[in-house]
Design an enzyme around this catalytic site. Structure first.
Site, PDB file in Angstrom:
ATOM      1  N   SER A 191       0.798  -1.222   0.000  1.00 33.77           N
ATOM      2  CA  SER A 191       0.000   0.000   0.000  1.00 33.77           C
ATOM      3  C   SER A 191       0.830   1.271   0.000  1.00 33.77           C
ATOM      4  O   SER A 191       0.350   2.314  -0.445  1.00 33.77           O
ATOM      5  CB  SER A 191      -0.947   0.003   1.200  1.00 33.77           C
ATOM      6  OG  SER A 191      -0.219  -0.156   2.398  1.00 33.77           O
ATOM      7  N   HIS A 219      -5.530  -3.137  -2.780  1.00 31.34           N
ATOM      8  CA  HIS A 219      -5.214  -2.203  -3.864  1.00 31.34           C
ATOM      9  C   HIS A 219      -5.157  -2.856  -5.247  1.00 31.34           C
ATOM     10  O   HIS A 219      -4.820  -2.194  -6.228  1.00 31.34           O
ATOM     11  CB  HIS A 219      -3.882  -1.501  -3.584  1.00 31.34           C
ATOM     12  CG  HIS A 219      -3.926  -0.644  -2.359  1.00 31.34           C
ATOM     13  ND1 HIS A 219      -4.416   0.637  -2.355  1.00 31.34           N
ATOM     14  CD2 HIS A 219      -3.579  -0.915  -1.075  1.00 31.34           C
ATOM     15  CE1 HIS A 219      -4.347   1.129  -1.128  1.00 31.34           C
ATOM     16  NE2 HIS A 219      -3.842   0.212  -0.334  1.00 31.34           N
ATOM     17  N   LYS A 247     -11.997   0.912  -1.407  1.00 33.37           N
ATOM     18  CA  LYS A 247     -11.063   1.572  -2.313  1.00 33.37           C
ATOM     19  C   LYS A 247     -11.671   1.654  -3.717  1.00 33.37           C
ATOM     20  O   LYS A 247     -12.524   2.489  -3.945  1.00 33.37           O
ATOM     21  CB  LYS A 247      -9.712   0.886  -2.209  1.00 33.37           C
ATOM     22  CG  LYS A 247      -9.113   1.257  -0.848  1.00 33.37           C
ATOM     23  CD  LYS A 247      -7.904   0.573  -0.381  1.00 33.37           C
ATOM     24  CE  LYS A 247      -7.562   1.161   0.987  1.00 33.37           C
ATOM     25  NZ  LYS A 247      -6.677   0.317   1.780  1.00 33.37           N
TER      26      LYS A 247
HETATM   27  C1  LIG Z   1      -6.725   0.158   3.208  1.00 36.84           C
HETATM   28  C2  LIG Z   1      -6.145  -1.178   3.476  1.00 36.84           C
HETATM   29  C3  LIG Z   1      -6.775  -2.064   4.332  1.00 36.84           C
HETATM   30  C4  LIG Z   1      -7.968  -1.683   5.158  1.00 36.84           C
HETATM   31  O1  LIG Z   1      -9.131  -1.659   4.412  1.00 36.84           O
HETATM   32  P1  LIG Z   1     -10.354  -0.774   4.958  1.00 36.84           P
HETATM   33  O2  LIG Z   1     -11.523  -1.289   4.233  1.00 36.84           O
HETATM   34  O3  LIG Z   1     -10.010   0.641   4.658  1.00 36.84           O
HETATM   35  O4  LIG Z   1     -10.431  -1.026   6.433  1.00 36.84           O
HETATM   36  C5  LIG Z   1      -6.259  -3.322   4.450  1.00 36.84           C
HETATM   37  N1  LIG Z   1      -5.140  -3.691   3.790  1.00 36.84           N
HETATM   38  C6  LIG Z   1      -4.501  -2.845   2.973  1.00 36.84           C
HETATM   39  C7  LIG Z   1      -3.292  -3.316   2.259  1.00 36.84           C
HETATM   40  C8  LIG Z   1      -4.969  -1.559   2.801  1.00 36.84           C
HETATM   41  O5  LIG Z   1      -4.302  -0.702   2.038  1.00 36.84           O
END
Ligand SMILES: *Cc1c(COP(=O)(O)O)cnc(C)c1O
Length: 390
Positions: A191, A219, A247
């Site tokens: 991320s 992602h 996302k």
């Molecule tokens: C954003 C993210 C999460 C968390 O997801 P949310 O739905 O925002 O709680 C988990 N793992 C990674 C790699 C992320 O970038």
């Protein structure tokens, strides 16, 4: 009656908080919430200024898509703002059930289960699969919620160097036999760095050592593999996978998809599913509609990476593997200064500082979205160049 005197020696919560804040401020690690009004097309109004954000994970711009908003509005109108209770009581709304079927079909798995967020999905799932006496091998740069789930599980936790298959194999050879179950934890797309995990090699290594592979693909969905995610991009078939609705799907929530037995087990055992209220029907309906758009429009899913490529080419940076491009700065203070420079030019690129990233690697993290304008990407690259950042 006389009130007992409060002794000066008593250290109140406020004292403690003040000291901690001063310490964080001195190291440039104080974090503040900035009110940010997000509009369509990655526009954000902050402190009265209109900026183009390159910090969002709304890769396909679906959080503002009229079809997605209409689905959410309709679900809210018909079924209310909140789910009312845990999914195991009355909170398993038809919109959530439909979304789970849709996700499973999309992922090519038998079933899927939706959690309140991606964070909660990892927090709940990892302790169901491994516990005391088991072994978890975690990529050093895996997301914080993978670590949170791993720590909660009580299993032995070993970190392996980022994407270092030799180090991982060495750890497996030394430690696998001493434990009952074992699982490798990795992000599909990292991320804060935007690089991919070598999923084919990881899967083969896991198989050779009778070890499971848990991939967090927050992602990858909507961006790689024609929108289907990192495993599809890399031609790997995963037994199960974790992802988020927050996302590319532009909504809120998280999921695990895999075999029906795994999903059934999670419904019975995952504490972050059982002891929390189901996600709002509107969030599920929005994600369901977003997923249909993502499925129908692979050309939309190709745009974030195309924008990232354009940016990297303009700055002679290595070709990106995902929609995330980091530019390493170093100290937290320097990263904040770099953020301020770009803000003067009308761009919001939030500085990422330790402990989110390792000490000494504070950075600007750029994320590219389908609804960014090419002209803005070009102007951003120019601003980065002028600020001497790349
Ligand atoms: C954003 C993210 C999460 C968390 O997801 P949310 O739905 O925002 O709680 C988990 N793992 C990674 C790699 C992320 O970038």
């Amino acid at each position: 009656m006389v009130e007992p005197a409060v002794t000066d020696a008593r250290r109140t919560i406020a004292d403690f908080a003040r000291e901690r804040l001063a310490e964080l401020a001195e190291r440039g690690l104080l974090r503040r919430l900035e009110v940010s009004a997000r509009g369509p097309a990655q526009e954000v109004v902050r402190g009265g200024r209109r900026l183009v954000s390159f910090s969002d994970n709304d890769y396909l711009g679906l959080s503002h898509d009229p079809r997605v908003k209409a689905a959410a509005a309709c679900a809210m109108e018909n079924f209310g703002a909140g789910a009312g209770s845990s999914r195991l009581i009355t909170g398993h709304h038809p919109a959530i059930a439909a979304l789970e079927e849709h996700l499973a079909a999309f992922k090519g798995h038998q079933a899927a289960v939706v959690f309140g967020s991606g964070y909660l999905a990892n927090l709940g799932t990892i302790p169901v699969l491994c516990g005391p006496g088991d072994l978890l091998l975690v990529d050093r740069l895996a997301h914080a919620c993978m670590y949170a789930g791993a720590q909660l599980s009580g299993a032995r936790l070993l970190r392996f160097r980022h994407n270092d298959l030799d180090h991982l194999e060495n750890l497996l050879e030394r430690h696998r036999a001493k434990h009952d179950r074992a699982m490798i934890l990795t992000d599909g797309v990292f991320s804060m760095d935007g690089d991919l995990a070598p999923l084919a090699d990881l899967a083969a290594l896991a198989n050779r050592h009778d070890t499971w592979l848990h991939v967090d693909d927050a992602h990858g969905l909507g961006v790689l593999g024609g929108g289907r995610g990192t495993a599809t991009e890399l031609g790997v078939r995963l037994d199960f996978v974790m992802g988020t609705l927050s996302k590319a799907l532009g909504s809120f929530g998280g999921y695990i998809s895999g075999d029906r037995t795994l999903v059934d087990l999670l419904k019975s055992r995952a504490r972050s599913l059982i002891y929390t209220t189901g996600l709002p029907p509107a969030a599920a309906a929005a994600a369901d509609t977003a997923l249909a758009i993502l499925e129908a429009e692979p050309e939309l899913c190709a745009l974030p990476l195309a924008r990232a490529r354009h940016f990297c080419a303009a700055l002679d940076l290595p070709a990106p593997q995902s929609a995330i491009v980091p530019i390493l700065i170093g100290t937290p203070q320097a990263a904040l200064t770099a953020q301020a420079r770009l803000e003067e030019e009308g761009f919001l690129v939030v500085a990422i500082r330790p402990p989110t990233v390792p000490e000494g690697t504070a950075r600007l993290r750029f994320s590219f979205c389908a609804d960014h304008r090419e002209a803005d990407v070009a102007r951003l690259a120019l601003a980065v160049r002028r600020a001497g950042l790349a």
